[in-house]
Design a protein around this motif. Structure first.
Motif, PDB file in Angstrom:
ATOM      1  N   ASN A   9      75.261   0.138  23.045  1.00  0.00           N
ATOM      2  CA  ASN A   9      74.186   0.268  24.314  1.00  0.00           C
ATOM      3  C   ASN A   9      72.927   1.133  23.890  1.00  0.00           C
ATOM      4  O   ASN A   9      71.905   0.496  24.568  1.00  0.00           O
ATOM      5  CB  ASN A   9      74.992   1.464  25.406  1.00  0.00           C
ATOM      6  N   PRO A  10      73.102   2.402  23.189  1.00  0.00           N
ATOM      7  CA  PRO A  10      71.805   2.653  22.792  1.00  0.00           C
ATOM      8  C   PRO A  10      70.608   1.768  21.985  1.00  0.00           C
ATOM      9  O   PRO A  10      69.442   1.585  22.440  1.00  0.00           O
ATOM     10  CB  PRO A  10      72.034   3.950  21.874  1.00  0.00           C
ATOM     11  N   VAL A  11      71.283   0.995  20.926  1.00  0.00           N
ATOM     12  CA  VAL A  11      70.339   0.179  20.637  1.00  0.00           C
ATOM     13  C   VAL A  11      69.831  -1.152  21.310  1.00  0.00           C
ATOM     14  O   VAL A  11      68.906  -1.410  21.262  1.00  0.00           O
ATOM     15  CB  VAL A  11      71.182  -0.523  19.388  1.00  0.00           C
ATOM     16  N   LEU A  12      70.711  -1.436  22.142  1.00  0.00           N
ATOM     17  CA  LEU A  12      70.473  -2.461  23.120  1.00  0.00           C
ATOM     18  C   LEU A  12      69.292  -2.150  23.963  1.00  0.00           C
ATOM     19  O   LEU A  12      68.423  -2.901  24.311  1.00  0.00           O
ATOM     20  CB  LEU A  12      71.674  -2.991  23.984  1.00  0.00           C
ATOM     21  N   GLU A  13      69.635  -0.871  24.751  1.00  0.00           N
ATOM     22  CA  GLU A  13      68.686  -0.390  25.521  1.00  0.00           C
ATOM     23  C   GLU A  13      67.302  -0.275  25.014  1.00  0.00           C
ATOM     24  O   GLU A  13      66.140  -0.360  25.426  1.00  0.00           O
ATOM     25  CB  GLU A  13      69.159   0.970  26.081  1.00  0.00           C
ATOM     26  N   ALA A  14      67.209   0.312  23.772  1.00  0.00           N
ATOM     27  CA  ALA A  14      65.936   0.509  22.851  1.00  0.00           C
ATOM     28  C   ALA A  14      65.194  -0.820  22.730  1.00  0.00           C
ATOM     29  O   ALA A  14      63.952  -0.987  22.738  1.00  0.00           O
ATOM     30  CB  ALA A  14      66.314   0.967  21.657  1.00  0.00           C
ATOM     31  N   LEU A  15      66.004  -2.035  22.424  1.00  0.00           N
ATOM     32  CA  LEU A  15      65.356  -3.484  22.298  1.00  0.00           C
ATOM     33  C   LEU A  15      64.934  -3.606  23.593  1.00  0.00           C
ATOM     34  O   LEU A  15      64.159  -4.471  23.662  1.00  0.00           O
ATOM     35  CB  LEU A  15      66.505  -4.329  21.818  1.00  0.00           C
ATOM     36  N   LYS A  16      65.685  -3.684  24.662  1.00  0.00           N
ATOM     37  CA  LYS A  16      65.081  -3.951  26.134  1.00  0.00           C
ATOM     38  C   LYS A  16      63.807  -3.363  26.376  1.00  0.00           C
ATOM     39  O   LYS A  16      62.934  -3.810  27.110  1.00  0.00           O
ATOM     40  CB  LYS A  16      66.129  -3.903  27.042  1.00  0.00           C
ATOM     41  N   ALA A  17      63.791  -1.844  26.044  1.00  0.00           N
ATOM     42  CA  ALA A  17      62.759  -1.237  26.424  1.00  0.00           C
ATOM     43  C   ALA A  17      61.533  -1.387  25.572  1.00  0.00           C
ATOM     44  O   ALA A  17      60.266  -0.764  25.723  1.00  0.00           O
ATOM     45  CB  ALA A  17      63.028   0.325  26.401  1.00  0.00           C
ATOM     46  N   GLY A  18      61.750  -2.231  24.433  1.00  0.00           N
ATOM     47  CA  GLY A  18      60.479  -2.637  23.796  1.00  0.00           C
ATOM     48  C   GLY A  18      60.029  -1.213  22.455  1.00  0.00           C
ATOM     49  O   GLY A  18      58.852  -1.276  22.169  1.00  0.00           O
ATOM     50  N   ARG A  19      61.242  -0.422  22.280  1.00  0.00           N
ATOM     51  CA  ARG A  19      60.959   0.718  21.321  1.00  0.00           C
ATOM     52  C   ARG A  19      60.673  -0.061  19.851  1.00  0.00           C
ATOM     53  O   ARG A  19      61.296  -1.016  19.588  1.00  0.00           O
ATOM     54  CB  ARG A  19      62.052   1.552  21.283  1.00  0.00           C
TER      55      ARG A  19
END
Length: 248
Positions: A9-19
């Motif tokens: 989840n943290p990695v996926l959310e980072a991808l979605k947020a464009g980090r």
């Protein structure tokens, strides 16, 4: 050390947020929701490395990583187009360093420091088989990374063609170059292509408009890549200053 995040989840959310992510590591044999992570990474051009689960166990120091971890960049990458636009906003001819196969973060940081000091508008690095922006690079740049745009591209050959199309000359640094660097015209819109330690330009030499060399008077056959790049960048700065002053 690079900052890391782990867990699906943290990695996926980072991808979605464009980090800005340098790389994602995935345990071999992972199933389930890992598919969406791989799809988004591919869409964003983020390198993915498949490793033994024990490797991620060590990286995550025993935390529950669910077979995935990501390395964060200390700075967001920009686009090549943005670098060119910044030069236009400053009403200056673009000066860009293009780095081929630079794997040492200390050298990369040192070159970024010199490029910023020489008034370059940006640095272009490779996505694969080259050092990304890390904390070590930021430290070696002595603060310059905060002020200099860096673009990371998948295909340097295509990037050089694109730079030519917008009016830049492409000069490659090569020991067999036809011109000593101080005899070459480096004052106009320019991309300086510099190979990493012991690697040279490879096939990218064919994409350059001309090749320049740094003559050696001693017994040493070559210079550190960051030193060589710095010499060329400051020569470009010197020639631009002379042109601006209306002298030769």
């Amino acid at each position: 050390m690079e900052e890391m995040i782990w867990g699906r989840n943290p990695v996926l959310e980072a991808l979605k947020a464009g980090r800005p992510l340098n790389k994602i590591v995935v345990a071999r044999g992972s199933r389930g929701s890992i598919g969406e992570i791989l799809t988004r990474a591919r869409e964003e051009g983020i390198p993915v490395q498949f490793v033994m689960r024990s490797v991620i166990d060590r990286l995550a120091e025993g935390k529950n990583h669910q077979g995935v971890a990501a390395f964060l960049s200390p700075k967001e990458y920009t686009t090549v187009e943005s670098i060119i636009q910044q030069a236009a906003l400053r009403r200056e001819d673009p000066l860009v360093a293009v780095l081929v196969g630079w794997e040492d973060p200390q050298n990369l940081g040192a070159l970024i420091r010199s490029a910023e000091a020489a008034g370059a508008h940006g640095v272009i690095i490779q996505k694969r088989r080259a050092a990304p922006l890390t904390g070590a690079v930021a430290k070696a740049s002595a603060g310059a990374l905060a002020h200099l745009p860096v673009s990371r591209v998948a295909n340097l050959s295509r990037t050089l063609r694109d730079l030519k199309e917008v009016g830049l000359w492409v000069a490659g640094a090569d020991a067999a170059g036809e011109l000593p660097y101080y005899e070459a015209d480096l004052a106009g819109p320019l991309a300086l292509v510099i190979g990493g330690e012991g690697k040279g330009l490879g096939h990218l030499a064919d994409d350059c408009d001309f090749l320049v060399r740094i003559p050696m008077a001693g017994k040493t056959g070559s210079l550190n890549a960051a030193v060589a790049g710095s010499i060329l960048l400051f020569e470009a700065m010197r020639q631009r200053a002379l042109r601006s002053a209306g002298t030769e």
